[in-house]
Enzyme design. Sequence first.
Site, PDB file in Angstrom:
ATOM      1  N   HIS A  86       0.836  -1.192   0.000  1.00 16.92           N
ATOM      2  CA  HIS A  86       0.000   0.000   0.000  1.00 16.92           C
ATOM      3  C   HIS A  86       0.875   1.247   0.000  1.00 16.92           C
ATOM      4  O   HIS A  86       1.572   1.520   0.971  1.00 16.92           O
ATOM      5  CB  HIS A  86      -0.907  -0.008   1.239  1.00 16.92           C
ATOM      6  N   ASP A  90      -5.159   5.436   3.716  1.00 16.98           N
ATOM      7  CA  ASP A  90      -6.598   5.473   3.504  1.00 16.98           C
ATOM      8  C   ASP A  90      -7.232   6.310   4.607  1.00 16.98           C
ATOM      9  O   ASP A  90      -7.043   6.032   5.796  1.00 16.98           O
ATOM     10  CB  ASP A  90      -7.188   4.062   3.511  1.00 16.98           C
ATOM     11  N   HIS A 169     -13.734   6.046   1.403  1.00 13.16           N
ATOM     12  CA  HIS A 169     -12.484   6.615   1.903  1.00 13.16           C
ATOM     13  C   HIS A 169     -11.713   7.266   0.761  1.00 13.16           C
ATOM     14  O   HIS A 169     -11.978   7.028  -0.424  1.00 13.16           O
ATOM     15  CB  HIS A 169     -11.602   5.546   2.567  1.00 13.16           C
ATOM     16  N   HIS A 171      -7.998   7.417  -0.815  1.00 10.20           N
ATOM     17  CA  HIS A 171      -6.617   6.927  -0.848  1.00 10.20           C
ATOM     18  C   HIS A 171      -5.751   8.124  -1.189  1.00 10.20           C
ATOM     19  O   HIS A 171      -5.908   8.754  -2.240  1.00 10.20           O
ATOM     20  CB  HIS A 171      -6.428   5.829  -1.895  1.00 10.20           C
TER      21      HIS A 171
END
Length: 218
Positions: A86, A90, A169, A171
């Site tokens: 990742h 988030d 959400h 990112h």
Amino acid sequence: MPPTFKHRRFTMKRTWKAIAVLALGMFLLVVTGAGGALADTIVFYARIARLYTQDPPSRIKMPVEDVAKGKIADTWHAPRSGGRMHEGQDIFAPKGTKILSATNGYVYKIGENNLGGQTVSVISSGGRIYYYAHLDEYAPGLKVGDPVTTRTLLGFVGTTGNAQGTPPHLHFGVYTFGFGDAINPLPLITDRTAPAPTMTRTRPTENRTSGRLVSRRV
């Protein structure tokens, strides 16, 4: 006798002639309107080139309205599908919550992809790219080349791209030198300062006696 002086003068003459022709061509494109888009592109990339000469900000603003930094669960380099890590954070918020630019700069890219869904990229000092993904909608009228500040609305929190089926959400990613290496945005984020409450100024009560001494019964 070697014609060095004559050759140099001839070369300079050709150079200035080429510059004059180029300038005339640019002038005609702008005057006729055919070069409007080209001129805008040149100005845009000149601004980007200037950003590369500046130091990147050490602090940036929280990009989601009404969310505190302390509410972000650190998911930097958490494992993702396909062996990915990742590359961002988030930031969860109700669908439709405003997404504001974390920095000053210019809108660099607006587009859609399989992972990020509807995305906006902003370029700022140092050539860093700030990447906003999974937007439900873009801000009305937003376009590439627009200047932005930390109060500019970019869009609204959503679940587009591979965020479908997850809580809404944003990112949020940060990339150095264009879309180069990703860096963790969490240490850079600072909370937005809430506006100071409106206060009515009142004259303080003075607890003073007049010229005479006053006796008090107890």
